[in-house]
Design a protein around this motif. Sequence first.
Motif, short mmCIF file in Angstrom:
data_model
loop_
_atom_site.label_atom_id
_atom_site.label_comp_id
_atom_site.label_asym_id
_atom_site.label_seq_id
_atom_site.Cartn_x
_atom_site.Cartn_y
_atom_site.Cartn_z
N TYR A 173 0.79 -1.11 0.06
CA TYR A 173 0.14 0.04 0.04
C TYR A 173 0.78 1.19 0.00
O TYR A 173 2.14 1.18 0.13
N SER A 184 -4.97 5.55 -6.34
CA SER A 184 -5.40 4.22 -5.53
C SER A 184 -4.10 3.96 -4.52
O SER A 184 -2.93 4.52 -4.85
N VAL A 211 -2.19 -5.79 3.50
CA VAL A 211 -3.06 -5.27 2.75
C VAL A 211 -3.64 -4.11 3.70
O VAL A 211 -3.67 -4.10 4.99
N THR A 215 -8.19 4.10 3.09
CA THR A 215 -8.24 4.62 1.63
C THR A 215 -7.74 6.05 1.94
O THR A 215 -8.05 6.49 2.94
N MET A 232 -11.93 1.89 6.46
CA MET A 232 -13.01 1.35 5.53
C MET A 232 -14.42 1.90 6.07
O MET A 232 -15.22 2.08 5.32
N GLN A 254 -10.76 -1.88 -7.89
CA GLN A 254 -11.29 -0.89 -6.81
C GLN A 254 -12.48 -0.17 -7.59
O GLN A 254 -12.79 0.01 -8.74
N GLU A 271 -11.60 0.85 -0.65
CA GLU A 271 -11.14 -0.22 -0.25
C GLU A 271 -12.26 -0.97 0.42
O GLU A 271 -12.55 -0.39 1.34
N GLU A 272 -12.65 -2.14 -0.01
CA GLU A 272 -13.63 -2.78 0.42
C GLU A 272 -14.00 -4.30 0.28
O GLU A 272 -12.70 -4.85 -0.13
N SER A 275 -12.36 -5.62 -3.36
CA SER A 275 -11.11 -5.24 -3.56
C SER A 275 -10.23 -5.99 -2.75
O SER A 275 -9.01 -6.58 -3.37
N LEU A 276 -10.66 -6.15 -1.46
CA LEU A 276 -9.86 -6.91 -0.54
C LEU A 276 -9.76 -8.42 -0.98
O LEU A 276 -8.64 -9.01 -0.81
N LYS A 279 -7.01 -9.13 -3.46
CA LYS A 279 -5.85 -9.02 -2.89
C LYS A 279 -5.58 -10.46 -2.16
O LYS A 279 -4.49 -10.84 -2.24
#
Length: 311
Positions: A173, A184, A211, A215, A232, A254, A271-272, A275-276, A279
């Motif tokens: 990140y 991002s 992660v 954001t 988040m 994202q 980031e939710e 998206s996670l 990752k």
Amino acid sequence: MDGKVNMSWHQVTSQDANAYLADTIANVSGVNVISPTWYYIQDTAGNIGNIASADYVALAHERGLKVWGLIDNFTAEVSTTDTLSQLSSRQNMIQQLIQSATTVGLDGINVDFETLSEDAGPHFLEFLRELSIECHKNNLVLSVDNPVPEDFTSHYDRAEQGRVVDYVIVMGYDEHFAGGDAGSVASISYVENGITGTLKEVPKEKLINSVPFYTRVWTEKDGKTTSKAYGMTAAKKWVDENNVELTWQDKVGQYYGEIENENGVQKIWMEEAKSLGLKKDLVNQYDLAGIACWKLGFETADIWTIMDEVK
């Protein structure tokens, strides 16, 4: 460790804050390691600040969690290079860390030394070598945090780290950070490049990808770009309150949204859960040693089912 590491950092800023552990982990699932931010370099003689708690460790163990105490170099007025370049300072730090770890019952140490200058590189590696010997004598797991590989961080020498520590963690990140251009915090390609770049030096069974549970909301006005970090939960609230329409961007992995108001043009790359999830899939795809999350308290409740899918 047996099996995959599923770690979350817990930002603890005072001795009193240790008492809130039970509340912090009440709804957490899947996590098997917690890393409280307990130690920091206080001066170039290698004295360290210490807010470790045996009660915290006991409760974590009761809940099935290993505890890796974190040490950082975030005290701005203390030169990391000057500290690490002295054998006496390194030994002083190591002695204090090991003593505290054994006193409170830690399972490991997590080293989070960031923005290291090139001249600090060799001394940092020597510190890790010396610390690893003492950790392993005392049955402590040693992990170290690293930025995504770039030419200007080659002096971190992840290959040598991988030879002496148990786990090398890549912090996937801050792709776009405070003071820089809008974008991002952790696009999917940035995260994957961090993993593949680190795998060139570190074996997969030692590599953990971390992660973000946060954001940024970016504001562009009068030719200036500013940003504010949101966890988040807070980011979702901002989107809802401002009626921001989100659209999925495959390339970034994202949801993106923007609005224009009296503040200027405001942009967010969310980031939710989705998206996670992407990752998390990378951790499984590359069969890494595990996943880590910054930080507890920033997440939404639906995240834990996703984190629990690291196998």
